[in-house]
Design a protein around this motif. Structure first.
Motif, short mmCIF file in Angstrom:
data_model
loop_
_atom_site.label_atom_id
_atom_site.label_comp_id
_atom_site.label_asym_id
_atom_site.label_seq_id
_atom_site.Cartn_x
_atom_site.Cartn_y
_atom_site.Cartn_z
N TRP A 338 0.81 -1.21 0.00
CA TRP A 338 0.00 0.00 0.00
C TRP A 338 0.85 1.27 0.00
O TRP A 338 0.51 2.27 -0.65
CB TRP A 338 -0.92 0.00 1.22
N SER A 339 1.97 1.25 0.71
CA SER A 339 2.77 2.48 0.84
C SER A 339 3.59 2.79 -0.40
O SER A 339 4.16 3.89 -0.51
CB SER A 339 3.71 2.36 2.04
N VAL A 340 3.70 1.85 -1.35
CA VAL A 340 4.50 2.09 -2.55
C VAL A 340 3.66 2.06 -3.82
O VAL A 340 4.20 2.11 -4.93
CB VAL A 340 5.66 1.07 -2.67
N LEU A 341 2.35 1.98 -3.68
CA LEU A 341 1.48 2.03 -4.85
C LEU A 341 1.64 3.37 -5.57
O LEU A 341 2.01 4.38 -4.95
CB LEU A 341 0.02 1.85 -4.45
N PRO A 342 1.33 3.42 -6.87
CA PRO A 342 1.29 4.72 -7.54
C PRO A 342 0.39 5.70 -6.78
O PRO A 342 -0.60 5.27 -6.16
CB PRO A 342 0.73 4.39 -8.93
N PRO A 343 0.71 6.97 -6.79
CA PRO A 343 -0.03 7.94 -5.97
C PRO A 343 -1.55 7.88 -6.13
O PRO A 343 -2.28 8.08 -5.15
CB PRO A 343 0.54 9.28 -6.43
N ALA A 344 -2.04 7.61 -7.31
CA ALA A 344 -3.49 7.60 -7.51
C ALA A 344 -4.16 6.47 -6.75
O ALA A 344 -5.37 6.55 -6.46
CB ALA A 344 -3.80 7.47 -9.01
N LEU A 345 -3.44 5.41 -6.42
CA LEU A 345 -4.01 4.25 -5.72
C LEU A 345 -3.65 4.23 -4.24
O LEU A 345 -4.20 3.43 -3.49
CB LEU A 345 -3.53 2.95 -6.36
N ARG A 346 -2.75 5.09 -3.81
CA ARG A 346 -2.17 5.00 -2.47
C ARG A 346 -3.03 5.74 -1.45
O ARG A 346 -3.37 6.91 -1.65
CB ARG A 346 -0.77 5.60 -2.49
N PRO A 347 -3.41 5.10 -0.34
CA PRO A 347 -4.13 5.81 0.72
C PRO A 347 -3.29 6.94 1.29
O PRO A 347 -2.07 6.80 1.44
CB PRO A 347 -4.38 4.72 1.76
N LYS A 348 -3.95 8.03 1.60
CA LYS A 348 -3.23 9.21 2.09
C LYS A 348 -3.21 9.31 3.61
O LYS A 348 -2.38 10.02 4.17
CB LYS A 348 -3.87 10.48 1.51
N THR A 349 -4.14 8.64 4.29
CA THR A 349 -4.25 8.74 5.74
C THR A 349 -4.45 7.34 6.33
O THR A 349 -4.87 6.41 5.62
CB THR A 349 -5.43 9.61 6.15
N PRO A 350 -4.19 7.17 7.62
CA PRO A 350 -4.49 5.88 8.25
C PRO A 350 -5.95 5.48 8.10
O PRO A 350 -6.26 4.29 7.91
CB PRO A 350 -4.12 6.12 9.72
N GLY A 351 -6.85 6.44 8.19
CA GLY A 351 -8.26 6.12 8.02
C GLY A 351 -8.58 5.60 6.64
O GLY A 351 -9.37 4.65 6.48
N GLN A 352 -7.96 6.17 5.62
CA GLN A 352 -8.17 5.68 4.25
C GLN A 352 -7.61 4.27 4.09
O GLN A 352 -8.21 3.42 3.41
CB GLN A 352 -7.52 6.63 3.25
N LEU A 353 -6.46 3.99 4.71
CA LEU A 353 -5.92 2.64 4.63
C LEU A 353 -6.84 1.64 5.31
O LEU A 353 -7.09 0.55 4.78
CB LEU A 353 -4.53 2.59 5.26
N ALA A 354 -7.40 2.01 6.47
CA ALA A 354 -8.32 1.10 7.16
C ALA A 354 -9.53 0.78 6.29
O ALA A 354 -9.97 -0.37 6.21
CB ALA A 354 -8.76 1.72 8.49
#
Length: 375
Positions: A338-354
């Motif tokens: 998740w942390s190395v995905l292209p910017p368009a696919l990468r969550p920006k916040t912990p809440g988005q990752l959850a």
């Protein structure tokens, strides 16, 4: 999450926490609040399964101290979380700026790898729910293919004998069955089903078997039905399945934004052509189509001409749970990129990752429900 196969066999569905970087107990517990507990709430699950990744130092500390193990179990239970499987592939430092080949060290010729894996088994024996039939630990497939020789193979075989004896001792002491699954991966000593059978069939298959990563299976261009039939015929158990999807395309030029410095992204074509990393595959000597060892979120469809190997995952799941009895009962969603995905696919916040982790688990649960598995 607890699911049930049509046969009545309980199935465990979890997400792997190697997506998170903490390598000490306080950091791991903080992750439970930041990610795991919100994921459980989003999914509306009474209990959420975690495939915990414990780096070697915290695994050693937990294995040495029953009070620490008790604390971790209480922290999990208080948040409606449970653990039946651990990821013992990365030894430590999995979120360093550059990981690449370091993830395969120490390998299975070393005492350090044996000690780490048995530490995990001791920890898991205390974390397992009372009604869980067994626990599982996944590990690397011996090591990277170079350097590897007959002497190293012999040493690794002796380590596996020691591992089986250690797991038997854990069972004798705790009454809990812990099995270890070796995870075939492109570029490693064991990268195909055929190699896994040749290497592991003569080991203690009551306690040792395969961790089947479905992205790795796809990158080897193996057909799931053939691979699983071969494993059944060889009597080699599937200890754990990692639900994952790789990148696929017939237009390699579309992959440049996926070449990144942290993780190794082995690249393969159906003719057996290979490159050890995506950045090396762009030299023009590897014709397409390509499958790339780059774990894409299960529920995400990249922009054409890129695709994922989710169709391979679906074929594999039919084989794994479509028979009168399932071939495995531990299913762990393992997307660590998740942390190395292209910017368009990468969550920006912990809440988005959850939210994304919950969406991915929901996708996996729906795929299993389509095959008759129930909550």
């Amino acid at each position: 999450m607890r699911l049930r196969h049509p046969s009545g066999t309980p199935l465990h569905l979890s997400y792997c926490t190697n997506v998170h970087p903490a390598e000490d107990l306080d950091g791991i517990i903080a992750q439970l609040d930041t990610y795991a507990a919100p994921v459980r709430i989003i999914l509306g699950a009474d209990v959420l399964g975690l495939g915990l990744w414990l780096a070697a130092p915290v695994a050693a500390a937990l294995a040495a101290d029953p009070a620490l193990r008790g604390r971790l179990r209480r922290e999990l239970t208080a948040r409606g979380l449970e653990v039946v499987t651990l990821n013992g592939f990365p030894y430590r430092s999995f979120h360093d700026p550059v990981v690449k080949h370091a993830v395969y060290r120490p390998d299975w010729t070393t005492p350090a790898r044996l000690t780490y894996t048995l530490d995990l088994a001791h920890v898991l024996a205390d974390l397992l729910p009372e009604d869980a039939a067994r626990g599982s630990v996944s590990t690397l497939p011996f090591g990277w293919r170079e350097p590897w020789n007959a002497a190293m193979a012999g040493l690794a075989a002796r380590r596996l004998d020691e591992l089986a004896a250690g797991l038997a001792a854990v069972e004798s002491t705790t009454g809990r069955v812990i099995r270890v699954g070796f995870e075939p991966e492109p570029g490693c000593v064991v990268e195909t089903t055929e190699q896994a059978i040749a290497t592991l069939s003569d080991t203690d298959t009551e306690r040792l078997g395969i961790c089947l990563d479905l992205a790795h299976l796809a990158c080897a261009w193996e057909h799931p039905a053939d691979a699983l039939r071969a494993l059944r015929e060889a009597g080699l158990p599937i200890v754990k399945v990692q639900l994952s999807a790789a990148l696929q395309t017939s237009h390699p030029d579309a992959l440049h934004e996926y070449a990144e410095p942290r993780f190794l992204h082995q690249t393969r074509n159906p003719a057996g052509g290979s490159a050890d990393d995506l950045s090396e595959a762009f030299d023009g000597r590897l014709p397409g189509p390509w499958r790339v060892h780059y774990h894409l979120p299960l529920h995400v469809s990249p922009v054409a001409p890129l695709a994922t190997t989710v169709p391979v995952l679906r074929e594999a799941l039919k084989e794994l749970v479509g028979d009168p009895q399932p071939l495995c009962d531990h299913f762990d969603v393992e997307t660590y990129t998740w942390s190395v995905l292209p910017p368009a696919l990468r969550p920006k916040t912990p809440g988005q990752l959850a939210v994304n982790l919950a969406d991915e688990l929901d996708f996996a649960r729906a795929e299993l429900r389509d095959l008759g598995v129930t909550a």
